[in-house]
Design a protein around this motif. Structure first.
Motif, mmCIF file in Angstrom:
data_model
loop_
_atom_site.group_PDB
_atom_site.id
_atom_site.type_symbol
_atom_site.label_atom_id
_atom_site.label_comp_id
_atom_site.label_asym_id
_atom_site.label_seq_id
_atom_site.Cartn_x
_atom_site.Cartn_y
_atom_site.Cartn_z
ATOM 1 N N TYR A 1 -0.733 17.539 2.098
ATOM 2 C CA TYR A 1 -2.072 17.181 1.944
ATOM 3 C C TYR A 1 -1.150 15.741 2.044
ATOM 4 O O TYR A 1 -0.764 14.936 1.248
ATOM 5 C CB TYR A 1 -2.633 17.246 0.936
ATOM 6 C CG TYR A 1 -3.217 18.929 0.687
ATOM 7 C CD1 TYR A 1 -4.225 19.047 1.724
ATOM 8 C CD2 TYR A 1 -1.924 19.595 -0.414
ATOM 9 C CE1 TYR A 1 -4.506 20.614 1.536
ATOM 10 C CE2 TYR A 1 -2.626 20.928 0.036
ATOM 11 C CZ TYR A 1 -4.068 21.346 0.637
ATOM 12 O OH TYR A 1 -4.498 23.063 0.276
ATOM 13 N N ILE A 2 -2.403 15.267 3.710
ATOM 14 C CA ILE A 2 -1.800 13.110 3.296
ATOM 15 C C ILE A 2 -3.363 12.714 2.545
ATOM 16 O O ILE A 2 -4.713 13.401 3.533
ATOM 17 C CB ILE A 2 -1.586 13.122 4.671
ATOM 18 C CG1 ILE A 2 -0.167 13.642 5.369
ATOM 19 C CG2 ILE A 2 -2.223 11.584 4.704
ATOM 20 C CD1 ILE A 2 -0.277 13.018 6.239
ATOM 21 N N THR B 1 8.379 11.954 4.851
ATOM 22 C CA THR B 1 8.307 12.002 3.394
ATOM 23 C C THR B 1 8.084 13.531 3.915
ATOM 24 O O THR B 1 8.527 14.675 2.823
ATOM 25 C CB THR B 1 6.825 11.126 2.482
ATOM 26 O OG1 THR B 1 7.225 10.126 2.691
ATOM 27 C CG2 THR B 1 6.065 11.675 1.892
ATOM 28 N N CYS B 2 6.313 13.594 4.830
ATOM 29 C CA CYS B 2 6.533 15.601 5.334
ATOM 30 C C CYS B 2 7.344 16.110 5.493
ATOM 31 O O CYS B 2 7.881 16.964 4.974
ATOM 32 C CB CYS B 2 5.288 15.576 5.925
ATOM 33 S SG CYS B 2 3.835 14.350 6.095
ATOM 34 N N LYS B 3 8.572 15.803 6.051
ATOM 35 C CA LYS B 3 9.899 16.228 6.598
ATOM 36 C C LYS B 3 10.535 16.770 5.455
ATOM 37 O O LYS B 3 10.903 17.849 5.253
ATOM 38 C CB LYS B 3 10.413 15.668 7.978
ATOM 39 C CG LYS B 3 9.712 15.661 8.915
ATOM 40 C CD LYS B 3 10.533 14.680 10.161
ATOM 41 C CE LYS B 3 9.948 14.828 11.286
ATOM 42 N NZ LYS B 3 10.419 13.950 12.185
ATOM 43 N N ARG C 1 3.496 23.233 9.057
ATOM 44 C CA ARG C 1 4.947 23.407 8.946
ATOM 45 C C ARG C 1 4.939 22.240 9.563
ATOM 46 O O ARG C 1 5.087 21.469 10.176
ATOM 47 C CB ARG C 1 4.725 24.146 10.507
ATOM 48 C CG ARG C 1 3.691 25.625 10.520
ATOM 49 C CD ARG C 1 4.264 26.656 11.928
ATOM 50 N NE ARG C 1 3.721 25.681 12.516
ATOM 51 C CZ ARG C 1 4.364 26.479 13.783
ATOM 52 N NH1 ARG C 1 4.892 26.765 14.227
ATOM 53 N NH2 ARG C 1 3.729 25.435 15.192
ATOM 54 N N MET C 2 7.090 22.196 9.116
ATOM 55 C CA MET C 2 8.248 21.177 9.522
ATOM 56 C C MET C 2 7.560 20.758 11.462
ATOM 57 O O MET C 2 7.514 19.418 11.322
ATOM 58 C CB MET C 2 9.093 21.567 9.528
ATOM 59 C CG MET C 2 10.246 20.304 9.883
ATOM 60 S SD MET C 2 10.065 19.091 8.566
ATOM 61 C CE MET C 2 11.475 19.889 7.706
ATOM 62 N N GLU C 3 7.632 21.685 12.059
ATOM 63 C CA GLU C 3 7.194 21.357 13.333
ATOM 64 C C GLU C 3 5.730 21.143 13.857
ATOM 65 O O GLU C 3 6.231 20.165 14.797
ATOM 66 C CB GLU C 3 7.177 22.848 13.819
ATOM 67 C CG GLU C 3 8.668 23.980 14.749
ATOM 68 C CD GLU C 3 8.760 24.677 12.702
ATOM 69 O OE1 GLU C 3 7.646 24.353 12.465
ATOM 70 O OE2 GLU C 3 9.810 24.844 12.364
ATOM 71 N N ASP C 4 5.027 20.805 13.153
ATOM 72 C CA ASP C 4 3.630 19.756 13.257
ATOM 73 C C ASP C 4 3.945 19.108 12.740
ATOM 74 O O ASP C 4 3.028 17.935 13.193
ATOM 75 C CB ASP C 4 2.781 21.348 12.824
ATOM 76 C CG ASP C 4 2.445 22.400 13.485
ATOM 77 O OD1 ASP C 4 3.186 22.571 14.724
ATOM 78 O OD2 ASP C 4 1.790 22.943 12.586
ATOM 79 N N PRO D 1 0.771 -1.104 0.179
ATOM 80 C CA PRO D 1 -0.004 -0.246 -0.213
ATOM 81 C C PRO D 1 0.353 1.067 0.038
ATOM 82 O O PRO D 1 2.244 1.473 0.667
ATOM 83 C CB PRO D 1 -0.644 -0.497 1.324
ATOM 84 C CG PRO D 1 -0.522 -1.466 1.924
ATOM 85 C CD PRO D 1 0.528 -2.047 1.024
ATOM 86 N N THR D 2 0.476 2.198 -0.906
ATOM 87 C CA THR D 2 1.042 3.547 -0.629
ATOM 88 C C THR D 2 0.103 4.513 -0.270
ATOM 89 O O THR D 2 -1.095 4.347 -0.549
ATOM 90 C CB THR D 2 1.734 3.866 -1.866
ATOM 91 O OG1 THR D 2 0.369 4.288 -3.254
ATOM 92 C CG2 THR D 2 2.668 2.614 -2.340
ATOM 93 N N LEU D 3 0.666 5.709 0.206
ATOM 94 C CA LEU D 3 -0.017 7.348 0.126
ATOM 95 C C LEU D 3 1.095 8.070 -0.813
ATOM 96 O O LEU D 3 2.090 7.889 -0.085
ATOM 97 C CB LEU D 3 0.347 7.251 1.636
ATOM 98 C CG LEU D 3 -1.627 6.602 2.646
ATOM 99 C CD1 LEU D 3 -0.794 7.006 3.794
ATOM 100 C CD2 LEU D 3 -2.632 6.685 1.583
ATOM 101 N N SER D 4 0.329 8.668 -1.171
ATOM 102 C CA SER D 4 1.416 9.930 -2.256
ATOM 103 C C SER D 4 1.239 10.984 -0.899
ATOM 104 O O SER D 4 0.057 11.756 -1.448
ATOM 105 C CB SER D 4 0.850 9.933 -3.823
ATOM 106 O OG SER D 4 1.436 11.197 -4.402
ATOM 107 N N VAL D 5 1.714 11.343 -1.294
ATOM 108 C CA VAL D 5 1.822 12.794 -0.354
ATOM 109 C C VAL D 5 1.991 14.123 -0.620
ATOM 110 O O VAL D 5 3.093 13.808 -1.481
ATOM 111 C CB VAL D 5 2.990 13.033 1.463
ATOM 112 C CG1 VAL D 5 2.824 14.727 1.406
ATOM 113 C CG2 VAL D 5 2.161 11.899 2.064
#
Length: 520
Positions: A423-424, A410-412, A434-437, A298-302
């Protein structure tokens, strides 16, 4: 009297295929061959080539249509309707994982991204230890990988083949001090259209449609498209052929009956259709494992949004990857950049209509995508019930923790690349600004059914290969334990998920199994 000239349109790659339109309605065809191969994708095409090259008369049956590359539209929405299983609508029973497979002459190799990885030694050793596949040692498989890499021109993308989004992601990986891997693909002189998933109209992608199938035909193999295998025939514990139906692609109705009598039967219809065919035939299931052990990566594309236009439309569909955490003990996820067309891009974030859709797509030029793919645990099952196929599979809690680790990385990486928002893919709007979140937002995610919009291009594992007949369907050389001369040569063989795109593994195993069929 002038001579009448009848124009004949020759396919530019010269592939000869008998289609439903070539067969009289209501007829019954009885064919004889040395070997019949069900499926024309990665495993089927290579097996057909090797057996035909050895001098055997080979017939290939393909359920999907023949779509020559000059008819590719480079529009995913149209391609899904003509070249994908269930017109692109194939999914698990929960409906939250799109399980995409090619259903055409050439199979998934026609519509995949051409990304190739050798089977990591880690899995070959593990299969030997846990499934008795001590024959598949790295030194044994190396010549098969080398052969297919030479045949298909598999090599790393060149500096001129990358995409604008991949360049940004590469900078993000560097800032995060993560390793950057250059993708290897079976593409020669990529035209960089970014339309791999809709079929390569330029024939630069070395799919089975333009390589092994024409080569097999050159050695005398014949191909029937629009022809759905419905039963494996066997007598006294030995395979004897295939019964099939020729389908009218315009109506979906049975047009003719076809039977191939052959002492060698090879199933390469893919991890969904191969177990269904065995279940319908009532064969090769003394272990109870036919259809079991389904996995699908399974993949999630951010999706990341930037302040400026990126125009991530051209270049290799996949240019780079990050696999520092691929092994199950190290996280179990792989990161891949992806060029996606508008249909797929909108599906991930805003598949609706009206103002939300217009607002999102008006910024489409500002977006790029990074995929998180997980090594899952083969906890699914493919079954045939009351004339309907079912893929009973959900991401379990342990695998979801791997996905969360992948999503956080991925998000970072995307924020490090300069994104101002990610977006997830979720049925409920889910964005991080934000990176911090990132850590807190990802940690709060729960493994809820039907919430996330997963995609899978890698079904595998439903007819497990192994030495123990009580725990596997196929022996270490591809022959079913129960039925002699009945072989399987597709991704349903894989004993475990392998955490990487499995196409090169299937290519190599098909060559390996073909060698043993020829020697048998």
């Amino acid at each position: 009297m002038s001579k009448k000239i009848i124009p004949v349109k020759q396919p530019k790659h010269g592939l000869q295929v008998t289609q439903a339109s070539d067969i009289q309605a209501g007829s019954t065809l009885k064919l004889q061959a040395d070997a019949v191969v069900v499926g024309s994708g990665a495993g089927g095409a290579i097996t057909a080539y090797e057996l035909a090259k050895s001098g055997k008369k080979v017939i290939v049956l393909e359920a999907g249509p023949y779509v020559p590359s000059e008819k590719f539209t480079e529009m995913l929405a149209i391609s899904m309707g003509t070249m994908y299983a269930d017109a692109g609508g194939q999914s698990n029973t929960t409906g939250d994982i799109s399980i995409l497979q090619g259903a055409c002459v050439g199979g998934s190799t026609v519509v995949n991204a051409a990304l190739c990885f050798r089977t990591p030694d880690y899995y070959l050793h593990r299969w030997g230890k846990e499934h008795g596949l001590t024959n598949l040692k790295p030194e044994t498989m190396r010549p098969y990988f080398e052969k297919v890499e030479q045949h298909l021109g598999i090599k790393a993308v060149g500096p001129n083949e990358t995409s604008a989004g991949a360049e940004l992601i590469g900078k993000g990986l560097k800032k995060m001090k993560l390793p950057l891997g250059r993708a290897r693909r079976n593409v020669k002189e990529c035209v960089q259209s970014g339309f791999c998933f809709a079929g390569c109209a330029s024939d630069r992608k070395q799919s089975m449609l333009v390589t092994y199938l024409p080569w097999a035909v050159a050695y005398g193999a014949t191909i029937y498209s629009d022809t759905r295998a419905v039963e494996v025939l066997a007598e006294s514990g030995r395979a004897t052929g295939i019964r099939a139906e020729v389908m009218d692609p315009a109506t979906g109705k049975v047009k003719a009956q076809l039977q191939v009598d052959a002492p060698i039967v090879v199933l390469a219809a893919g991890p969904v259709q191969t177990p269904i065919l065995l279940q319908r035939s009532g064969l090769a299931n003394s272990s109870g494992q036919v259809g079991k052990n389904f996995a699908c990566h399974p993949t999630l594309s951010v999706t990341a949004v930037f302040d400026k236009e990126v125009n991530d439309f051209h270049g290799a569909t996949h240019s780079l990857y990050m696999d520092r955490n691929t092994l199950p003990e190290e996280g179990g996820y792989l990161l891949l950049n992806a060029v996606q067309d508008p249909v797929e891009a909108s599906f991930q974030v805003e598949p609706g209509t009206g103002k939300p859709y217009v607002a999102y797509m008006s910024k489409y030029k500002n977006t790029i995508r990074l995929i998180s793919l997980i090594h899952d645990k083969n906890n699914g099952e493919v079954v045939w019930e009351n004339g309907v196929k079912k893929i009973n599979y959900d991401v379990d809690d342990e695998d979801f923790e791997s996905m969360k680790k992948g999503l956080a990385t991925t998000c970072k990486v995307l924020f490090a690349s300069g994104a101002n928002k990610v977006y997830i893919p979720s049925s409920q709007h889910l964005e991080i600004n934000r990176m911090e979140d990132v850590d807190a937002a990802v940690a709060s995610l729960k493994n809820e059914r039907a919430r996330y919009r997963y995609t899978s291009f890698h079904p595998q594992g439903t007819c497990r290969m192994g030495a123990d007949p009580k725990k596997s369907v196929v022996n270490p050389y591809g022959e079913t334990h129960d039925i002699k001369s009945l072989y399987i040569a597709d991704a349903s063989l894989l004993p475990t998920s392998i955490g990487y795109n499995p196409s090169e593994t299937v290519y190599a195993l098909a060559h390996y199994i073909s060698d043993h069929i020829v020697k048998a």
